[in-house]
Motif scaffolding. Sequence first.
Motif, mmCIF file in Angstrom:
data_model
loop_
_atom_site.group_PDB
_atom_site.id
_atom_site.type_symbol
_atom_site.label_atom_id
_atom_site.label_comp_id
_atom_site.label_asym_id
_atom_site.label_seq_id
_atom_site.Cartn_x
_atom_site.Cartn_y
_atom_site.Cartn_z
ATOM 1 N N LEU A 63 -3.846 6.579 6.772
ATOM 2 C CA LEU A 63 -3.326 5.324 7.324
ATOM 3 C C LEU A 63 -2.875 5.496 8.774
ATOM 4 O O LEU A 63 -3.078 4.605 9.607
ATOM 5 C CB LEU A 63 -2.169 4.814 6.466
ATOM 6 N N LEU A 64 -2.266 6.630 9.081
ATOM 7 C CA LEU A 64 -1.846 6.887 10.459
ATOM 8 C C LEU A 64 -3.053 7.030 11.385
ATOM 9 O O LEU A 64 -3.053 6.514 12.508
ATOM 10 C CB LEU A 64 -0.986 8.150 10.520
ATOM 11 N N HIS A 65 -4.103 7.707 10.924
ATOM 12 C CA HIS A 65 -5.317 7.834 11.731
ATOM 13 C C HIS A 65 -5.953 6.466 11.961
ATOM 14 O O HIS A 65 -6.421 6.158 13.068
ATOM 15 C CB HIS A 65 -6.307 8.771 11.041
ATOM 16 N N PHE A 66 -5.966 5.643 10.912
ATOM 17 C CA PHE A 66 -6.543 4.303 11.051
ATOM 18 C C PHE A 66 -5.721 3.444 12.015
ATOM 19 O O PHE A 66 -6.264 2.669 12.802
ATOM 20 C CB PHE A 66 -6.626 3.627 9.684
ATOM 21 N N HIS A 67 -4.394 3.592 11.952
ATOM 22 C CA HIS A 67 -3.531 2.853 12.871
ATOM 23 C C HIS A 67 -3.820 3.238 14.313
ATOM 24 O O HIS A 67 -3.955 2.371 15.191
ATOM 25 C CB HIS A 67 -2.071 3.140 12.521
ATOM 26 N N ASP A 68 -3.935 4.539 14.580
ATOM 27 C CA ASP A 68 -4.233 4.990 15.938
ATOM 28 C C ASP A 68 -5.614 4.522 16.393
ATOM 29 O O ASP A 68 -5.798 4.131 17.555
ATOM 30 C CB ASP A 68 -4.146 6.515 16.010
ATOM 31 N N LEU A 80 -11.870 -0.361 4.706
ATOM 32 C CA LEU A 80 -12.387 -0.422 3.341
ATOM 33 C C LEU A 80 -12.389 0.953 2.693
ATOM 34 O O LEU A 80 -12.099 1.094 1.499
ATOM 35 C CB LEU A 80 -13.798 -0.996 3.354
ATOM 36 N N ARG A 81 -12.697 1.965 3.482
ATOM 37 C CA ARG A 81 -12.690 3.341 2.946
ATOM 38 C C ARG A 81 -11.307 3.713 2.432
ATOM 39 O O ARG A 81 -11.165 4.280 1.333
ATOM 40 C CB ARG A 81 -13.147 4.308 4.028
ATOM 41 N N ILE A 82 -10.278 3.398 3.196
ATOM 42 C CA ILE A 82 -8.914 3.733 2.783
ATOM 43 C C ILE A 82 -8.505 2.904 1.566
ATOM 44 O O ILE A 82 -7.821 3.403 0.658
ATOM 45 C CB ILE A 82 -7.940 3.524 3.954
ATOM 46 N N LEU A 83 -8.901 1.641 1.518
ATOM 47 C CA LEU A 83 -8.567 0.801 0.365
ATOM 48 C C LEU A 83 -9.144 1.378 -0.923
ATOM 49 O O LEU A 83 -8.471 1.408 -1.961
ATOM 50 C CB LEU A 83 -9.089 -0.615 0.586
ATOM 51 N N TYR A 84 -10.386 1.838 -0.874
ATOM 52 C CA TYR A 84 -10.985 2.445 -2.060
ATOM 53 C C TYR A 84 -10.287 3.760 -2.409
ATOM 54 O O TYR A 84 -10.121 4.092 -3.593
ATOM 55 C CB TYR A 84 -12.479 2.672 -1.835
ATOM 56 N N MET A 85 -9.880 4.523 -1.410
ATOM 57 C CA MET A 85 -9.160 5.764 -1.681
ATOM 58 C C MET A 85 -7.814 5.500 -2.348
ATOM 59 O O MET A 85 -7.382 6.250 -3.236
ATOM 60 C CB MET A 85 -8.953 6.535 -0.380
ATOM 61 N N MET A 86 -7.133 4.435 -1.961
ATOM 62 C CA MET A 86 -5.836 4.116 -2.533
ATOM 63 C C MET A 86 -5.951 3.644 -3.982
ATOM 64 O O MET A 86 -5.027 3.829 -4.774
ATOM 65 C CB MET A 86 -5.147 3.041 -1.681
ATOM 66 N N ASP A 87 -7.073 3.025 -4.340
ATOM 67 C CA ASP A 87 -7.258 2.521 -5.701
ATOM 68 C C ASP A 87 -7.853 3.555 -6.645
ATOM 69 O O ASP A 87 -7.928 3.320 -7.845
ATOM 70 C CB ASP A 87 -8.162 1.283 -5.686
ATOM 71 N N GLU A 88 -8.288 4.669 -6.111
ATOM 72 C CA GLU A 88 -8.961 5.660 -6.940
ATOM 73 C C GLU A 88 -7.950 6.527 -7.672
ATOM 74 O O GLU A 88 -7.034 7.083 -7.072
ATOM 75 C CB GLU A 88 -9.864 6.529 -6.060
ATOM 76 N N VAL A 89 -8.105 6.641 -8.984
ATOM 77 C CA VAL A 89 -7.220 7.449 -9.815
ATOM 78 C C VAL A 89 -8.081 8.439 -10.603
ATOM 79 O O VAL A 89 -8.868 8.032 -11.453
ATOM 80 C CB VAL A 89 -6.385 6.586 -10.776
ATOM 81 N N ASN A 90 -7.942 9.717 -10.307
ATOM 82 C CA ASN A 90 -8.740 10.755 -10.966
ATOM 83 C C ASN A 90 -7.834 11.764 -11.661
ATOM 84 O O ASN A 90 -7.147 12.539 -11.006
ATOM 85 C CB ASN A 90 -9.633 11.488 -9.953
#
Length: 227
Positions: free
Chosen positions: A20-25, A81-91
Amino acid sequence: MAYPYQLGFQDATSPIMEELLHFHDHTLMIVFLISTLVLYLISLMLTTKLTHTSTMDAQEVETIWTILPAIILIMIALPSLRILYMMDEVNNPALTVKTMGHQWYWSYEYTDYEELNFDSYMTPTTDLKPGELRLLEVDNRVVLPMEMPVRMLISSEDVLHSWAVPSLGLKTDAIPGRLNQAILTSSRPGLFYGQCSEICGSNHSFMPIVIEMVPLKTFENWCSSML
């Protein structure tokens, strides 16, 4: 932990927060470049008397200022979108903790252990010990193992709440009758503070969250002492 007059985000504790910090920058740099270009064009138009009539009606220019914003939006949307999918992924979470919001405190249940549950209230100012933070300290902290995926099941008993820990990149609504889930992983030990970020009533700002990330061995000893 936030500090007075802080302008940026809290230090990242989880891989999701680092993303999220990388995306913000990344997004902030695009916005900065666009703002600089627009400011330059406005100042240029105000300070020069030259008019390029052939440029104003050129088909090529219209094509550029139509396609260029679309490309910029794609450059912002794809990482988002990449980060959103990462946040929803539960493994395969190693631990599951159920969090229930109440007016105005949190209750936690470690579903992998029998009868390991407790309520977490804000510590009154008069009961604070030296070094503890006012309006952020609780009587029972959430102790979790570090470097392991932990699934949080979040709901509410009464009204809307929101379970948020900024340094972990977590913010999940607690909705009555609905069970939301979030995954968290801490890359380092420590104390991480959060609060209810939903206006759930007069004391909504007095629902602090304190997560204590510890090594696995320490977590097992804590569980044994609580059972």
